[in-house]
Design a protein around this motif. Sequence first.
Motif, PDB file in Angstrom:
ATOM      1  N   LEU A 185       0.821  -1.210   0.000  1.00  0.00           N
ATOM      2  CA  LEU A 185       0.000   0.000   0.000  1.00  0.00           C
ATOM      3  C   LEU A 185       0.855   1.261   0.000  1.00  0.00           C
ATOM      4  O   LEU A 185       0.534   2.240  -0.691  1.00  0.00           O
ATOM      5  N   MET A 186       1.947   1.253   0.748  1.00  0.00           N
ATOM      6  CA  MET A 186       2.815   2.427   0.804  1.00  0.00           C
ATOM      7  C   MET A 186       3.326   2.808  -0.577  1.00  0.00           C
ATOM      8  O   MET A 186       3.351   3.990  -0.954  1.00  0.00           O
ATOM      9  N   GLY A 187       3.712   1.809  -1.355  1.00  0.00           N
ATOM     10  CA  GLY A 187       4.196   2.085  -2.704  1.00  0.00           C
ATOM     11  C   GLY A 187       3.098   2.590  -3.619  1.00  0.00           C
ATOM     12  O   GLY A 187       3.284   3.546  -4.377  1.00  0.00           O
ATOM     13  N   LEU A 188       1.933   1.957  -3.550  1.00  0.00           N
ATOM     14  CA  LEU A 188       0.815   2.339  -4.425  1.00  0.00           C
ATOM     15  C   LEU A 188       0.293   3.736  -4.092  1.00  0.00           C
ATOM     16  O   LEU A 188      -0.077   4.499  -4.995  1.00  0.00           O
ATOM     17  N   ILE A 189       0.253   4.075  -2.803  1.00  0.00           N
ATOM     18  CA  ILE A 189      -0.174   5.422  -2.390  1.00  0.00           C
ATOM     19  C   ILE A 189       0.775   6.469  -2.976  1.00  0.00           C
ATOM     20  O   ILE A 189       0.356   7.544  -3.423  1.00  0.00           O
ATOM     21  N   GLN A 190       2.037   6.129  -2.986  1.00  0.00           N
ATOM     22  CA  GLN A 190       3.083   7.052  -3.432  1.00  0.00           C
ATOM     23  C   GLN A 190       2.944   7.437  -4.901  1.00  0.00           C
ATOM     24  O   GLN A 190       3.325   8.544  -5.298  1.00  0.00           O
ATOM     25  N   VAL A 191       2.391   6.538  -5.719  1.00  0.00           N
ATOM     26  CA  VAL A 191       2.352   6.796  -7.165  1.00  0.00           C
ATOM     27  C   VAL A 191       0.949   7.062  -7.698  1.00  0.00           C
ATOM     28  O   VAL A 191       0.790   7.416  -8.867  1.00  0.00           O
ATOM     29  N   THR A 192      -0.071   6.901  -6.866  1.00  0.00           N
ATOM     30  CA  THR A 192      -1.451   7.094  -7.330  1.00  0.00           C
ATOM     31  C   THR A 192      -1.780   8.581  -7.427  1.00  0.00           C
ATOM     32  O   THR A 192      -1.569   9.336  -6.490  1.00  0.00           O
ATOM     33  N   LYS A 193      -2.316   8.991  -8.569  1.00  0.00           N
ATOM     34  CA  LYS A 193      -2.646  10.397  -8.807  1.00  0.00           C
ATOM     35  C   LYS A 193      -4.112  10.712  -8.507  1.00  0.00           C
ATOM     36  O   LYS A 193      -4.427  11.827  -8.099  1.00  0.00           O
ATOM     37  N   ASP A 194      -4.993   9.753  -8.712  1.00  0.00           N
ATOM     38  CA  ASP A 194      -6.419   9.967  -8.489  1.00  0.00           C
ATOM     39  C   ASP A 194      -6.680  10.147  -6.993  1.00  0.00           C
ATOM     40  O   ASP A 194      -6.408   9.255  -6.195  1.00  0.00           O
ATOM     41  N   LYS A 195      -7.200  11.305  -6.596  1.00  0.00           N
ATOM     42  CA  LYS A 195      -7.382  11.610  -5.178  1.00  0.00           C
ATOM     43  C   LYS A 195      -8.325  10.634  -4.490  1.00  0.00           C
ATOM     44  O   LYS A 195      -8.086  10.208  -3.356  1.00  0.00           O
ATOM     45  N   GLU A 196      -9.415  10.276  -5.166  1.00  0.00           N
ATOM     46  CA  GLU A 196     -10.388   9.370  -4.558  1.00  0.00           C
ATOM     47  C   GLU A 196      -9.774   7.999  -4.308  1.00  0.00           C
ATOM     48  O   GLU A 196      -9.990   7.388  -3.259  1.00  0.00           O
ATOM     49  N   ILE A 197      -8.996   7.529  -5.262  1.00  0.00           N
ATOM     50  CA  ILE A 197      -8.335   6.236  -5.103  1.00  0.00           C
ATOM     51  C   ILE A 197      -7.258   6.324  -4.026  1.00  0.00           C
ATOM     52  O   ILE A 197      -7.113   5.420  -3.187  1.00  0.00           O
ATOM     53  N   LYS A 198      -6.506   7.428  -4.025  1.00  0.00           N
ATOM     54  CA  LYS A 198      -5.458   7.593  -3.006  1.00  0.00           C
ATOM     55  C   LYS A 198      -6.062   7.613  -1.603  1.00  0.00           C
ATOM     56  O   LYS A 198      -5.511   7.007  -0.681  1.00  0.00           O
ATOM     57  N   ASP A 199      -7.180   8.298  -1.450  1.00  0.00           N
ATOM     58  CA  ASP A 199      -7.843   8.332  -0.142  1.00  0.00           C
ATOM     59  C   ASP A 199      -8.265   6.928   0.292  1.00  0.00           C
ATOM     60  O   ASP A 199      -8.178   6.573   1.473  1.00  0.00           O
ATOM     61  N   HIS A 200      -8.718   6.141  -0.677  1.00  0.00           N
ATOM     62  CA  HIS A 200      -9.117   4.757  -0.374  1.00  0.00           C
ATOM     63  C   HIS A 200      -7.903   3.939   0.067  1.00  0.00           C
ATOM     64  O   HIS A 200      -7.987   3.156   1.028  1.00  0.00           O
TER      65      HIS A 200
END
Length: 334
Positions: A202-217
């Motif tokens: 999750l730490m890696g995926l949060i770091q590269v996700t641009k979509d705010k809604e997905i990042k919040d999830h």
Amino acid sequence: MEKNNIKLTTAEIAILWRTYIHNTAVRCFYKHFLQHLQDVEIKSIIEEVVVLIETVIGKIEAIFEKEYFPIPKGFSDKDIDLSAPALYTDLFALSFVYRGGQIIIPHYANTLTKVTRIDIYTFFAECLYSEAELHKKSLNLMLSKGVNDRPPNIEYPKSVEFIQHQPSLINTWLGEKRPLNTLEITELFVGIERNAIGLILLMGLIQVTKDKEIKDHLLKGKKLAEKKIDIFDKLLRENDHLIGFPVTMEVTNSTISPFSERLILFIISATSQVSVSALGDALSIFLRKDLVAHFSLLLADVMKYGGEGLKLMIERGWVEQPPQPIDRNEFYKS
């Protein structure tokens, strides 16, 4: 009826379909790992994993083609950017194989109890054997590199004992003061291990996700994983069985995503499904009331979280419809 004319059952269709989707998803992660691995031993195992995944995908495609059954879309090279920098270290790639085995081996074993066509049974039996061999290799390599902690040890009991049927003893056994037994210790330890690997993912995926809604999830999922680790660790500490669980930083500083956001949401959704099953299995063996309470609440949290992720995917049109039988109610409409 000749063997060649036996149609796939609903169970066989569902299992083949699900196995295909999941293998195309994790293939993307392993392809990304292979672009950057430096450790020769780890790279060798990842290469074996990719060969096995490609074999499984190819055989399922051949089965569907023979049955004139539509091949699922799944995930492809469109869901991965092979030019993206490394997102995880070599050690995480190795732990990804190890964690994958913990999920896939029970899946294949359970599959064998549900399929009836001999060719399908043989196929999944071969998958089970191959996955078990890879899992053993990854475990041995992790142990040799000092990145895998063994569950706690105990003093062997001197004799076999039975729980006495006395109200006071039953209250102690079912209550919160009784020491943890080996079944409970194991589930807590494995729960920490499972969520620690998921936390790094999750730490890696949060770091590269641009979509705010997905990042919040994803951030919500990170907090949930941390909550589970804290609860399990506290319960073990109280019984002097384990002191902490070090989650090493195995995420690089890259902010360029190697994966599509559809793939990211799918992987996290899949891990939520696995977590539901794991928590349910643990609940089935617990007798201490405090453990039952903790795991019941966590199960509700994970189910809610998984539902929120599925909702996000459906809203974006990213959920592939599982094979459906004919809706005969449509025939009855005038």
